[in-house]
Motif scaffolding. Sequence first.
Motif, short mmCIF file in Angstrom:
data_model
loop_
_atom_site.label_atom_id
_atom_site.label_comp_id
_atom_site.label_asym_id
_atom_site.label_seq_id
_atom_site.Cartn_x
_atom_site.Cartn_y
_atom_site.Cartn_z
N ILE A 115 0.86 -1.18 0.00
CA ILE A 115 0.00 0.00 0.00
C ILE A 115 0.90 1.23 0.00
O ILE A 115 1.72 1.41 0.90
N ALA A 116 0.76 2.07 -1.01
CA ALA A 116 1.49 3.32 -1.08
C ALA A 116 0.66 4.41 -0.41
O ALA A 116 -0.56 4.47 -0.58
N ILE A 117 1.32 5.26 0.36
CA ILE A 117 0.64 6.29 1.14
C ILE A 117 0.92 7.65 0.51
O ILE A 117 2.06 8.01 0.27
N GLY A 118 -0.15 8.38 0.22
CA GLY A 118 -0.01 9.72 -0.34
C GLY A 118 -0.55 10.74 0.63
O GLY A 118 -1.69 10.63 1.09
N ARG A 119 0.27 11.71 0.97
CA ARG A 119 -0.15 12.71 1.95
C ARG A 119 0.36 14.08 1.58
O ARG A 119 1.12 14.25 0.64
N ARG A 120 -0.06 15.06 2.37
CA ARG A 120 0.30 16.45 2.11
C ARG A 120 1.82 16.61 2.02
O ARG A 120 2.56 16.08 2.84
N GLY A 121 2.25 17.36 1.01
CA GLY A 121 3.66 17.68 0.90
C GLY A 121 4.53 16.56 0.38
O GLY A 121 5.74 16.64 0.49
N ALA A 122 3.93 15.51 -0.18
CA ALA A 122 4.72 14.40 -0.70
C ALA A 122 4.32 14.14 -2.15
O ALA A 122 3.53 13.24 -2.44
N PRO A 123 4.83 14.93 -3.11
CA PRO A 123 4.48 14.73 -4.51
C PRO A 123 4.87 13.33 -4.99
O PRO A 123 5.87 12.76 -4.56
N VAL A 124 4.06 12.78 -5.89
CA VAL A 124 4.27 11.44 -6.41
C VAL A 124 4.47 11.50 -7.91
O VAL A 124 3.77 12.23 -8.61
N PHE A 162 10.24 8.55 0.85
CA PHE A 162 9.62 9.15 -0.32
C PHE A 162 10.17 8.66 -1.65
O PHE A 162 9.70 9.08 -2.70
N GLY A 163 11.17 7.79 -1.61
CA GLY A 163 11.73 7.27 -2.85
C GLY A 163 12.54 8.30 -3.62
O GLY A 163 12.76 8.12 -4.83
N GLN A 164 12.99 9.36 -2.97
CA GLN A 164 13.76 10.39 -3.64
C GLN A 164 14.65 11.11 -2.63
O GLN A 164 14.41 11.05 -1.43
N THR A 165 15.69 11.76 -3.13
CA THR A 165 16.63 12.46 -2.27
C THR A 165 15.96 13.71 -1.69
O THR A 165 14.96 14.20 -2.22
N PRO A 166 16.52 14.26 -0.59
CA PRO A 166 15.94 15.49 -0.03
C PRO A 166 15.90 16.63 -1.04
O PRO A 166 14.90 17.36 -1.11
N ASN A 167 16.97 16.80 -1.81
CA ASN A 167 16.98 17.91 -2.77
C ASN A 167 15.90 17.75 -3.83
O ASN A 167 15.24 18.72 -4.21
N ARG A 168 15.71 16.53 -4.33
CA ARG A 168 14.67 16.27 -5.32
C ARG A 168 13.29 16.52 -4.69
O ARG A 168 12.41 17.13 -5.31
N TYR A 169 13.09 16.06 -3.48
CA TYR A 169 11.82 16.24 -2.77
C TYR A 169 11.51 17.73 -2.60
O TYR A 169 10.39 18.19 -2.89
N LEU A 170 12.50 18.50 -2.14
CA LEU A 170 12.30 19.93 -1.91
C LEU A 170 12.01 20.67 -3.22
O LEU A 170 11.16 21.57 -3.26
N ARG A 171 12.71 20.30 -4.27
CA ARG A 171 12.50 20.95 -5.56
C ARG A 171 11.10 20.68 -6.10
O ARG A 171 10.43 21.59 -6.62
N LEU A 172 10.63 19.45 -5.96
CA LEU A 172 9.29 19.12 -6.42
C LEU A 172 8.23 19.88 -5.63
O LEU A 172 7.22 20.34 -6.18
N ARG A 173 8.45 20.02 -4.33
CA ARG A 173 7.49 20.76 -3.51
C ARG A 173 7.38 22.21 -4.00
O ARG A 173 6.27 22.77 -4.11
N ARG A 174 8.52 22.84 -4.28
CA ARG A 174 8.49 24.22 -4.74
C ARG A 174 7.87 24.33 -6.15
O ARG A 174 7.18 25.30 -6.46
N LEU A 175 8.13 23.34 -6.99
CA LEU A 175 7.50 23.35 -8.32
C LEU A 175 5.98 23.26 -8.20
O LEU A 175 5.25 23.96 -8.91
N TRP A 176 5.50 22.41 -7.29
CA TRP A 176 4.05 22.30 -7.09
C TRP A 176 3.49 23.60 -6.52
O TRP A 176 2.39 24.04 -6.89
N GLY A 177 4.23 24.23 -5.61
CA GLY A 177 3.78 25.51 -5.08
C GLY A 177 3.70 26.57 -6.17
O GLY A 177 2.73 27.35 -6.23
N ALA A 178 4.70 26.61 -7.04
CA ALA A 178 4.68 27.55 -8.15
C ALA A 178 3.51 27.25 -9.09
O ALA A 178 2.85 28.18 -9.59
N ARG A 179 3.23 25.98 -9.32
CA ARG A 179 2.12 25.63 -10.21
C ARG A 179 0.79 26.10 -9.63
O ARG A 179 -0.04 26.68 -10.35
#
Length: 317
Positions: free
Chosen positions: A93-102, A251-268
């Motif tokens: 079961i994969a868990i999707g929650r706030r602040g964790a882009p997939v 999250f299956g990704q490095t901290p830098n990748r995770y942080l970058r995706l979060r900011r991209l989603w915020g910009a979107r």
Amino acid sequence: MPSGSRIWCFDDPDAYATRIHNIHGRVRPDRSGPYRARLTLVTLPDIHMSMSEETLARRFTCEATPERIFFRLKHADEPPNLRNGKPAEPGTIAIGRRGAPVDDRSEGQSMWRSLSIPVAELAHRAEVLRRRSLHSLLGDADVIRPSPAAFARLARLQRDGLGLATGAPDVLTRPAASQALDEQIGEALLDALLSVTPDRESLVDRRHHAIMRKVMPFIEDNAARPIALAELCTVGGCSTKLLERLFLQAFGQTPNRYLRLRRLWGARRALESANPREATVSQIALAWGFWELGRFAVAYRDVFGESPSHTLRRETA
């Protein structure tokens, strides 16, 4: 939202993505040819269920809305998919929650089933029905493997509930029936979560969870600005190597990748809600910490399949 069900068929991936409950998502087909998607949605008093079947290989990037938590069961009859670069295994079961882009990818036809529940409601049920805190059940996990029996029970209830949308949709509009199904699925979900939660955590596990409990609120409080890895290590009191391992596990990704995706989603989200006569892509990109505007545009297109200016100009329904 009243209980019930809907079934839609799409040939436009953008129209399809907007109909999925409780997420912000973008679908990009990776193959040429006609795209077809069939989406089944079932709404119960608290639990929402979804099932999708798509005809083409595609990349699906999404983020859950803040108020709900998602559980995607990987059934044995579903085609293979990659979640954040890792193969999804049947029985998990994969868990999707706030602040964790997939980032979900398929190499051919795809099928997925998920259910979601308000975070507050799941926390309430965990406390009342199982005398457990929500964090003690979920921890920081991104993917869990329940016991086979617990997974099978939850999967059966999920299949039965989704099947009603086709075979007996009137049942789902009956308050007593929909409430009973909601409660059964909720109890099965809690049992599945309990079946993977050890009674005791090792000292190492407790330390790792403590690190993530410090790091994640810090990220949430500083979502719009670039965060240096050294800052996270200072907040968590850990090394870069350990922090990277914890993020890969969670999250299956490095901290830098995770942080970058979060900011991209915020910009979107900012681009989608902005008035193009009053705001510019540059203003929004800079507000979300992207100072190299050319690289921002390339990264944005890679994730969302369109340019930032296209998102800003598009009128929302």
